[in-house]
Write a protein that holds these residues in place. Structure first.
Motif, mmCIF file in Angstrom:
data_model
loop_
_atom_site.group_PDB
_atom_site.id
_atom_site.type_symbol
_atom_site.label_atom_id
_atom_site.label_comp_id
_atom_site.label_asym_id
_atom_site.label_seq_id
_atom_site.Cartn_x
_atom_site.Cartn_y
_atom_site.Cartn_z
ATOM 1 N N PRO A 4 0.806 -1.230 0.000
ATOM 2 C CA PRO A 4 0.000 0.000 0.000
ATOM 3 C C PRO A 4 0.839 1.279 0.000
ATOM 4 C CG PRO A 4 0.211 -0.801 2.231
ATOM 5 C CD PRO A 4 1.054 -1.715 1.380
ATOM 6 N N GLN A 5 1.863 1.350 -0.848
ATOM 7 C CA GLN A 5 2.754 2.504 -0.847
ATOM 8 C C GLN A 5 2.003 3.819 -1.050
ATOM 9 O OE1 GLN A 5 6.379 2.185 -0.385
ATOM 10 N NE2 GLN A 5 5.804 4.258 0.224
ATOM 11 N N ASP A 6 1.012 3.821 -1.948
ATOM 12 C CA ASP A 6 0.220 5.029 -2.193
ATOM 13 C C ASP A 6 -0.386 5.576 -0.902
ATOM 14 O OD1 ASP A 6 0.619 5.399 -4.839
ATOM 15 O OD2 ASP A 6 -1.364 4.770 -5.495
ATOM 16 N N LEU A 7 -0.990 4.689 -0.130
ATOM 17 C CA LEU A 7 -1.635 5.111 1.114
ATOM 18 C C LEU A 7 -0.616 5.627 2.120
ATOM 19 C CD1 LEU A 7 -4.325 2.344 1.602
ATOM 20 C CD2 LEU A 7 -4.754 4.800 1.577
ATOM 21 N N ARG A 38 3.636 0.533 14.126
ATOM 22 C CA ARG A 38 3.632 -0.241 15.372
ATOM 23 C C ARG A 38 2.958 -1.601 15.174
ATOM 24 N NH1 ARG A 38 5.505 2.382 19.634
ATOM 25 N NH2 ARG A 38 5.849 4.622 19.391
ATOM 26 N N PHE A 39 1.871 -1.617 14.430
ATOM 27 C CA PHE A 39 1.264 -2.917 14.126
ATOM 28 C C PHE A 39 2.240 -3.787 13.334
ATOM 29 C CE2 PHE A 39 -3.160 -1.265 14.883
ATOM 30 C CZ PHE A 39 -3.575 -2.291 15.708
ATOM 31 N N ALA A 40 2.922 -3.193 12.349
ATOM 32 C CA ALA A 40 3.858 -3.969 11.530
ATOM 33 C C ALA A 40 4.957 -4.573 12.395
ATOM 34 C CB ALA A 40 4.451 -3.081 10.438
ATOM 35 N N GLN A 68 -5.126 -3.746 9.288
ATOM 36 C CA GLN A 68 -5.193 -4.362 7.958
ATOM 37 C C GLN A 68 -4.080 -3.844 7.059
ATOM 38 O OE1 GLN A 68 -8.960 -4.655 5.870
ATOM 39 N NE2 GLN A 68 -7.969 -4.168 3.933
ATOM 40 N N ILE A 69 -3.841 -2.540 7.064
ATOM 41 C CA ILE A 69 -2.785 -1.984 6.221
ATOM 42 C C ILE A 69 -1.420 -2.501 6.657
ATOM 43 C CG2 ILE A 69 -1.705 0.149 5.415
ATOM 44 C CD1 ILE A 69 -4.528 -0.438 4.318
#
Length: 480
Positions: A4-7, A38-40, A68-69
């Motif tokens: 999701p690089q755009d986001l 942080r999720f990642a 999700q992202i």
């Protein structure tokens, strides 16, 4: 550019702008980007690797969306877990899932470990860098399961990137200035609208409690929202009795099933140019749009679902798979770079829908000479009476055209004498009392005596499934 690089880039460009609003809570775009990082980091520490499946059993919150992202940033497969699934459906959704991120009680039965959202999962941070390969599966969206075990609609990362391209070329930033986010993050169409909102620099507004349409729109200064057809009909019931200022609304998309032309015309009149009808599927994304400009230019288009959006090609084919001439009816096929890759772990079912880059929609319709698509029914929505096939869509339209009928639905129910029988359910137009004899005559005049339903039932309102669509299973139970 990897999804999701755009986001991520969009969030970085305006870190102080508000991304999410929920009551008194405001979350800036920079804070959302930090949350994704942080999720990642937490998911990586928990052993999540590219290609792993991660279930997302969260409420409609900034944390649920960011999780999700983050999953997709790691190159893992995001799997939405809808609340309240029966055990058999839950087992199907969690098949192959390594862990479930949750902000509530863990889903049961769960064949995967749970990762509660909290300080432990969010303790560390890593710069979010997309790791997914274009051909890998990055998202699996499960259908409602109303016809059996839910189907997992699987999207590759390259298709997810194409949705971003569509959104940059489509609706304006002002349209998405304040998008109403509600329902569930396991809905593909809702998540894609959030993505469009954030890419446009807008704010996703989460209401406290269930949204009270149409009053919530001016109260929260909403510029864009998504509604189902039954919800639109309930809005019209209100707007007939009460004047509500919807002048700030720029885009109200009604989707899920075609709108009856008379009620769509009323919607355009009462709501204005913000209203548009969208047609698409979980398997394809948005395919067509109809708005007031289309109808002003060609009034007959009010009975259509609009023109194909950019990047979409449509064909209508006969039973042998050959394209039919303009104006003839057949099954609608769609081609788009945003199409799904197949049904998760079901190649046999995938092969029945995917062929040579085209998606079989299983909808029946026709294209006119200007490119407008007219839907006439579902390939599966048939009733077989005395071995003769009748599509329920034309019967529903014949009934809905009667002045005493506001909405009409037809279902097939087993019958000892005829194999199956059609049963009709109608919602009366305001102040009217539909006469069954007149309804029978209307269907017979349009489609012949053989198509006349065996029974007619007047309802105050149609039952609605969790998907927001009319619940035909509930109607069949009433007929049985």
């Amino acid at each position: 550019m990897a999804f999701p690089q755009d986001l991520l880039d969009s969030l970085r460009r305006a870190p102080d702008a508000i991304a999410f609003e929920h009551g008194d809570r405001r979350m800036r775009r920079g804070e959302v980007l930090d949350l994704i990082g942080r999720f990642a980091a937490g998911l990586r520490a928990a052993g999540i690797r590219p290609g792993d499946g991660v279930g997302l059993a969260t409420g409609v919150t900034p944390e649920g969306w960011a999780a999700q992202i983050a999953v997709q940033t790691l190159g893992a497969r995001a799997v939405g877990v809808r609340a309240g699934l029966p055990a058999a459906h839950l087992d199907a959704v969690l098949d192959g899932v390594a862990a479930v991120v949750t902000d509530a009680e863990p889903p049961e039965p769960a064949g995967a470990r749970t990762l509660p959202i909290g300080p432990e999962l969010l303790a560390a941070y890593e710069e979010p860098v997309p790791c997914g390969k274009p051909s890998d599966i990055g998202w699996v969206v499960f259908t409602s399961g109303s016809t059996g075990v839910p189907k997992g609609v699987a999207y590759r990362f390259d298709a997810l990137g194409e949705f971003g391209l569509e959104q940059r070329a489509g609706d304006s930033a002002e349209d998405y200035r304040r998008f109403l986010l509600f329902g569930t993050l396991s809905s593909a169409v809702m998540v894609l609208h959030v993505q469009a909102c954030l890419l446009a620099g807008g704010t996703a507004v989460i209401p406290e409690g269930l949204p009270d349409f149409p009053w919530i729109l001016p109260r929260l200064d909403i510029t864009a929202a998504l509604v189902t057809v039954p919800r639109l009909y309930r809005m019209l019931d209100v707007l007939r009795e009460e004047e509500i200022d919807l002048s700030g609304l720029r885009m109200l998309t009604v989707a899920g099933s075609p709108v009856e032309p008379g009620l769509l015309a009323e919607g355009f009149a009462r709501i204005g140019p913000a209203l548009r009808q969208g047609y698409g599927q979980t398997e394809t994304g948005k395919l067509t749009v109809l708005d007031t400009a289309d109808v002003s230019a060609r009034p007959e288009a009010i009975a259509s679902v609009g023109l194909p959006v950019e990047g979409v090609s449509l064909e209508v084919r006969d039973a042998s798979g050959r394209a039919v001439p303009v104006g003839e009816t057949g099954e609608v096929f769609a081609r788009t770079a945003r199409a799904f890759a197949g049904y998760w772990r079901d190649p046999a079912l995938s092969a029945t829908v995917l062929a040579d880059g085209w998606v079989r929609t299983q909808d029946i319709g026709r294209l006119d000479e200007h490119g407008f698509l007219y839907l006439t029914g579902r390939a599966r929505d048939v009733v077989i009476v005395n071995a003769v096939i009748h599509y329920t869509g034309p019967i529903e339209r014949a009934l809905a055209a009667h002045s005493a009928v506001d909405q009409a639905y037809v279902v097939a129910v087993p019958d000892e004498r005829t194999g199956e029988a059609a049963h009709a359910f109608v919602v009366a137009a305001p102040g009217r009392d539909p006469d069954p004899g007149e309804l029978r005559a209307a269907v017979a005049a349009e489609l012949g005596e053989a198509a006349v339903p065996a029974s007619f039932t007047v309802l105050d309102e149609v039952p609605v499934a969790e998907s927001g669509k009319p619940d035909k299973a509930a109607l069949r139970a009433l007929a049985g």
